[in-house]
Design a protein around this motif. Structure first.
Motif, mmCIF file in Angstrom:
data_model
loop_
_atom_site.group_PDB
_atom_site.id
_atom_site.type_symbol
_atom_site.label_atom_id
_atom_site.label_comp_id
_atom_site.label_asym_id
_atom_site.label_seq_id
_atom_site.Cartn_x
_atom_site.Cartn_y
_atom_site.Cartn_z
ATOM 1 N N ALA A 53 0.759 -1.394 0.331
ATOM 2 C CA ALA A 53 -0.279 -0.203 0.091
ATOM 3 C C ALA A 53 0.549 1.033 0.599
ATOM 4 C CB ALA A 53 -0.912 0.086 1.256
ATOM 5 N N ASP A 54 2.413 1.152 1.032
ATOM 6 C CA ASP A 54 2.958 2.313 0.916
ATOM 7 C C ASP A 54 3.809 2.909 -0.662
ATOM 8 O OD1 ASP A 54 2.526 2.562 3.676
ATOM 9 O OD2 ASP A 54 3.798 1.876 4.508
ATOM 10 N N LEU A 55 4.119 1.830 -0.923
ATOM 11 C CA LEU A 55 4.668 1.830 -2.913
ATOM 12 C C LEU A 55 3.296 2.481 -3.609
ATOM 13 C CD1 LEU A 55 6.842 -1.134 -2.523
ATOM 14 C CD2 LEU A 55 7.712 0.737 -2.578
ATOM 15 N N PHE A 56 2.165 1.885 -3.255
ATOM 16 C CA PHE A 56 1.755 2.238 -4.677
ATOM 17 C C PHE A 56 0.932 3.713 -4.278
ATOM 18 C CE2 PHE A 56 0.259 -2.618 -5.867
ATOM 19 C CZ PHE A 56 0.884 -2.340 -7.212
ATOM 20 N N ASN A 57 0.985 4.626 -2.929
ATOM 21 C CA ASN A 57 0.120 5.466 -2.903
ATOM 22 C C ASN A 57 1.218 6.296 -1.748
ATOM 23 O OD1 ASN A 57 -1.568 7.264 -2.902
ATOM 24 N ND2 ASN A 57 -2.743 6.572 -0.921
ATOM 25 N N PRO A 58 2.815 6.525 -2.037
ATOM 26 C CA PRO A 58 3.535 6.816 -1.057
ATOM 27 C C PRO A 58 3.152 8.376 -0.809
ATOM 28 C CG PRO A 58 4.175 6.756 -3.771
ATOM 29 C CD PRO A 58 3.367 5.865 -3.678
ATOM 30 N N ASP A 59 2.883 8.682 0.665
ATOM 31 C CA ASP A 59 3.725 10.100 0.601
ATOM 32 C C ASP A 59 3.804 11.008 -0.582
ATOM 33 O OD1 ASP A 59 1.672 9.628 3.379
ATOM 34 O OD2 ASP A 59 3.741 9.448 4.899
ATOM 35 N N ARG A 60 5.408 10.317 -0.140
ATOM 36 C CA ARG A 60 6.078 11.311 -1.284
ATOM 37 C C ARG A 60 7.283 10.225 -2.020
ATOM 38 N NH1 ARG A 60 7.916 9.572 3.458
ATOM 39 N NH2 ARG A 60 9.161 11.310 4.617
ATOM 40 N N VAL A 61 7.919 10.545 -3.254
ATOM 41 C CA VAL A 61 9.220 9.544 -3.801
ATOM 42 C C VAL A 61 10.376 10.946 -3.353
ATOM 43 C CG1 VAL A 61 9.705 8.917 -5.486
ATOM 44 C CG2 VAL A 61 7.867 8.484 -4.875
ATOM 45 N N LEU A 62 11.138 10.435 -3.102
ATOM 46 C CA LEU A 62 12.376 12.018 -2.871
ATOM 47 C C LEU A 62 13.468 10.983 -3.410
ATOM 48 C CD1 LEU A 62 13.454 14.616 -1.103
ATOM 49 C CD2 LEU A 62 14.649 12.914 0.700
ATOM 50 N N ILE A 63 13.650 12.054 -4.600
ATOM 51 C CA ILE A 63 15.211 11.837 -5.470
ATOM 52 C C ILE A 63 16.075 13.262 -5.533
ATOM 53 C CG2 ILE A 63 15.904 11.477 -7.532
ATOM 54 C CD1 ILE A 63 12.974 10.864 -8.587
ATOM 55 N N GLY A 64 17.046 12.789 -4.675
ATOM 56 C CA GLY A 64 18.482 13.667 -4.011
ATOM 57 C C GLY A 64 19.245 13.329 -4.866
ATOM 58 N N SER A 65 19.963 14.307 -5.945
ATOM 59 C CA SER A 65 20.804 14.685 -7.487
ATOM 60 C C SER A 65 21.388 14.922 -6.859
ATOM 61 C CB SER A 65 20.531 14.447 -8.086
ATOM 62 O OG SER A 65 20.049 16.583 -8.673
ATOM 63 N N LEU A 66 23.203 15.809 -7.637
ATOM 64 C CA LEU A 66 23.986 16.829 -7.544
ATOM 65 C C LEU A 66 22.846 17.463 -8.407
ATOM 66 C CD1 LEU A 66 27.477 15.189 -8.581
ATOM 67 C CD2 LEU A 66 26.391 16.346 -6.606
ATOM 68 N N GLN A 67 23.244 19.134 -8.397
ATOM 69 C CA GLN A 67 22.772 20.012 -9.007
ATOM 70 C C GLN A 67 23.412 20.704 -10.182
ATOM 71 O OE1 GLN A 67 19.725 21.396 -8.067
ATOM 72 N NE2 GLN A 67 20.513 19.105 -6.658
ATOM 73 N N THR A 68 23.843 18.997 -11.279
ATOM 74 C CA THR A 68 24.918 19.397 -12.614
ATOM 75 C C THR A 68 24.326 19.196 -12.911
ATOM 76 O OG1 THR A 68 25.642 17.094 -11.988
ATOM 77 C CG2 THR A 68 27.444 18.966 -10.791
ATOM 78 N N GLU A 69 24.179 19.579 -14.565
ATOM 79 C CA GLU A 69 23.077 19.536 -15.877
ATOM 80 C C GLU A 69 23.305 17.833 -16.210
ATOM 81 O OE1 GLU A 69 23.425 19.612 -20.717
ATOM 82 O OE2 GLU A 69 24.515 21.185 -19.683
ATOM 83 N N SER A 70 24.560 16.821 -15.761
ATOM 84 C CA SER A 70 23.831 15.154 -15.966
ATOM 85 C C SER A 70 23.530 14.838 -13.925
ATOM 86 C CB SER A 70 25.389 14.779 -16.088
ATOM 87 O OG SER A 70 25.808 14.810 -15.416
ATOM 88 N N GLY A 71 23.325 16.023 -13.280
ATOM 89 C CA GLY A 71 23.215 15.074 -12.076
ATOM 90 C C GLY A 71 21.467 15.253 -11.997
ATOM 91 N N LEU A 72 21.369 16.550 -12.475
ATOM 92 C CA LEU A 72 19.586 16.909 -12.839
ATOM 93 C C LEU A 72 19.133 15.899 -14.008
ATOM 94 C CD1 LEU A 72 20.006 20.560 -12.290
ATOM 95 C CD2 LEU A 72 18.373 18.975 -11.111
ATOM 96 N N SER A 73 19.647 15.933 -15.021
ATOM 97 C CA SER A 73 19.442 15.174 -16.466
ATOM 98 C C SER A 73 18.649 13.520 -15.692
ATOM 99 C CB SER A 73 19.782 14.554 -16.616
ATOM 100 O OG SER A 73 19.942 13.665 -18.168
ATOM 101 N N ALA A 74 20.023 12.799 -14.927
ATOM 102 C CA ALA A 74 19.322 11.681 -14.358
ATOM 103 C C ALA A 74 18.201 11.487 -13.019
ATOM 104 C CB ALA A 74 20.301 10.883 -13.478
ATOM 105 N N CYS A 75 18.388 12.870 -13.095
ATOM 106 C CA CYS A 75 17.132 12.771 -11.501
ATOM 107 C C CYS A 75 15.698 12.755 -12.651
ATOM 108 C CB CYS A 75 17.631 14.176 -10.800
ATOM 109 S SG CYS A 75 15.498 14.815 -9.936
ATOM 110 N N GLY A 76 15.568 13.163 -13.261
ATOM 111 C CA GLY A 76 14.733 13.564 -14.768
ATOM 112 C C GLY A 76 14.781 12.116 -14.815
ATOM 113 N N SER A 77 15.514 11.305 -15.484
ATOM 114 C CA SER A 77 15.006 10.375 -15.595
ATOM 115 C C SER A 77 14.140 8.784 -14.066
ATOM 116 C CB SER A 77 16.363 9.417 -16.459
ATOM 117 O OG SER A 77 17.121 10.216 -17.255
ATOM 118 N N LEU A 78 14.690 9.025 -13.537
ATOM 119 C CA LEU A 78 14.214 8.368 -12.484
ATOM 120 C C LEU A 78 12.474 8.768 -12.409
ATOM 121 C CD1 LEU A 78 14.648 5.566 -10.365
ATOM 122 C CD2 LEU A 78 15.529 7.974 -8.550
ATOM 123 N N ALA A 79 12.556 10.121 -12.040
ATOM 124 C CA ALA A 79 11.304 10.888 -11.640
ATOM 125 C C ALA A 79 10.582 10.836 -13.526
ATOM 126 C CB ALA A 79 11.558 12.361 -11.670
ATOM 127 N N ALA A 80 10.605 10.018 -14.355
ATOM 128 C CA ALA A 80 9.962 9.010 -15.013
ATOM 129 C C ALA A 80 9.380 8.117 -14.654
ATOM 130 C CB ALA A 80 10.257 10.159 -16.238
#
Ligand code: NAD
Ligand code: UDX
Length: 462
Positions: free
Chosen positions: A166-193
């Motif tokens: 139940a927690d996984l299907f309906n999480p309070d939040r998903v948290l993704i941390g990345s370096l704030q570099t171009e490639s870090g933010l791009s990787a973050c976008g891939s996981l968010a997708a």
């Protein structure tokens, strides 16, 4: 951002299995070095008990979900790799008893670097100390093949056992941390997708790498702190006649406090809370912040006190000796709806009873006899022979309670509410005691039957 087509998850445990089983549309291979575990994931008898898990795994297995011991192949094929290995408290060496043992994480990281022939996104799913991604980056860069680059993300898991699906299907939040570099933010976008396949966009939080790592330790420390606070108050209730359920209800009505996670208990257990707080204590000490370390350490100390206090209360109530007396323990798992016994308060309580030379009978609906023996012998560190005559493991609560001078509820399994308590009473010597370590039983009903009921957080013994 790279579109993730294949995922590998290293570590087929309580986190790796369920978290990956709920991912739709993308091929996921979960790998582990433990063959027995992988075989179990591929069978009808899954290695962990979690409500709803069987159905989810059955539906996805063979479709987009695979379990394998071929770690290298799964790494090689994946665009994104979750590292979901265990990070237990170190048992020896520097930081023993506090720091996280990052050996499994580092071995998995090294393997990723050695095997990969293409660039990957590497995701810390395991709970780790703040700045662990730094060490992972160094290991990856030092061992990588030419042309392979790695982006490291932190994506801590907030599921609770017993409600994982139940927690996984309906999480309070998903948290993704990345370096704030171009490639870090791009990787973050891939996981968010990947998550946006089933999680709403505004619930996917993206933050800096170090904040994400620290947020996991912080969340567990603050949740555990609530329990230690309510347990500390339960001791005051017992001494004054106040009732902890009423106090928690009144306090929790303040919207700033909120009603959840304020249930007094025999103490918190589970593989996370104690480990993660000790990890935070160690981190604080390493950062020369002794006051901060002391503050969080007190949360664990209060928990130890609560477990001891409850066990002492049983002894005291049974006229200061339990030697030779039969005590039934209902529940062995650290909470209901799981078969997990890691750091279960029942283990500490049983050890206490055994050191007082009581005879204990144990029943848990999901924990098998072998696991209980592993826990009682600390996985073989303590010899079983001396305690064998004093331990009996039963297949039903009623059998466990037969002839018991005290019945001690350690886990809040729903079935304990609806036991035939009249019949149980008829089979107990007098006076018959029930110790409710979870404030879950109908106290008045039990008293009417004839039991003397002692609970955490209430002073009025009858
Ligand atoms: P677990 O012990 O159930 O599973 C970890 C698995 O990793 C084991 O099966 C082990 O064999 C495997 N493993 C270890 N090293 C490996 C390697 N090099 N290659 C392949 N496999 C390897 O642990 P868990 O409870 O799933 O926890 C995993 C992580 O998630 C921990 O860091 C924990 O703190 C965190 N976490 C756990 C929970 C929880 O409820 N259990 C919740 C949130 C976060
Ligand atoms: C915890 C966190 O809740 C979860 O977000 C994180 O990902 C992993 O650690 P878990 O340990 O599986 O999850 O279960 P949880 O429901 O938090 O219970 C932990 C312990 O606290 C159990 O022993 C439970 O019985 C106890 N507890 C919980 C209380 O004593 N009182 C409460 O009000 C809540």
């Amino acid at each position: 951002p790279v579109v993730v087509k294949k995922i590998c998850c290293i570590g087929a445990g309580y986190v790796g299995g369920p978290t990956c089983a709920v991912i739709p549309n993308i091929q996921v291979t979960i790998v582990d070095l433990n063959k027995a575990r992988i075989d179990a994931w591929n069978s009808d008898n899954l290695p962990i008990y979690e409500p709803g898990l069987d159905e989810v795994v059955k539906e996805a297995r063979g479709r987009n979900l695979f379990f394998s011991t071929d770690v290298d192949k799964a790494i090689e094929e994946a665009d994104l790799i979750f590292v979901s290995v265990n990070t237990p408290t170190k048992k020896s060496g520097i930081g023993a008893g506090f720091a996280a043992d990052l050996n499994y994480l580092q071995l998995a990281t090294r393997r990723i670097a050695e095997v990969s022939t293409s660039s990957k996104i590497v995701v810390e799913k395991s709970t780790v100390p703040c700045r662990t991604a730094d060490a992972m980056r160094t290991i990856l860069e030092a061992n990588s093949k030419p042309g392979c680059t790695f982006d490291i993300l932190s994506n801590p898991e907030f599921l609770a056992e017993g409600t994982a699906i139940a927690d996984l299907f309906n999480p309070d939040r998903v948290l993704i941390g990345s370096l704030q570099t171009e490639s870090g933010l791009s990787a973050c976008g891939s996981l968010a997708a990947v998550y946006s396949n089933w999680v709403k966009k505004d619930q996917i939080l993206t933050v800096g790498l170090w904040s994400s790592e620290l947020s996991k330790l912080a969340a567990n420390a603050m949740l555990a702190q609530r329990i230690s606070s309510v347990n500390a108050l339960s001791a005051i209730c017992e001494a004054t006649g106040a009732n902890i359920d009423e106090v928690a209800y009144a306090v929790g009505k303040d919207t700033r406090v909120g009603p959840k996670f304020l249930k007094a208990s025999v103490g918190f257990g589970g593989s996370c809370f104690q480990k993660d707080i000790l990890n935070l204590v160690y981190l604080s000490e390493s950062l020369h912040l002794p006051h901060v370390a002391k503050y969080w350490r007190a949360v664990v100390e209060m928990n130890e006190y609560q477990k001891d206090r409850f066990a002492h209360k049983v002894v005291e109530t049974l006229f200061n000796t339990i030697t030779g007396k039969k005590i039934a323990m209902l529940g062995w798992a650290f909470k209901k709806d799981t078969g997990d016994t890691r750091e279960s308060p029942a283990i500490s309580i049983a050890n206490h009873f055994l050191s007082e030379k009581a005879r204990i009978t144990i029943y848990d609906p999901q924990v098998g006899e072998d696991q209980i023996w592993l826990d009682l012998t600390d996985y073989g560190a303590i010899p079983a022979e001396p305690i064998k005559p004093n331990v009996s493991i039963q297949k039903s609560a009623e059998d466990a309670c037969k002839g018991a001078e005290a019945i001690v509820v350690c886990t809040e399994w729903d079935e304990f509410k609806t036991l035939d308590w009249e019949k149980i009473y008829a089979n107990c010597p007098r006076p018959a005691f029930v110790f409710d370590g979870r404030l879950m039983l109908d106290r008045k009903k039990l008293q009417k039957i004839g039991f003397t009921v002692v609970t955490i957080g209430t002073g009025d013994r009858v």
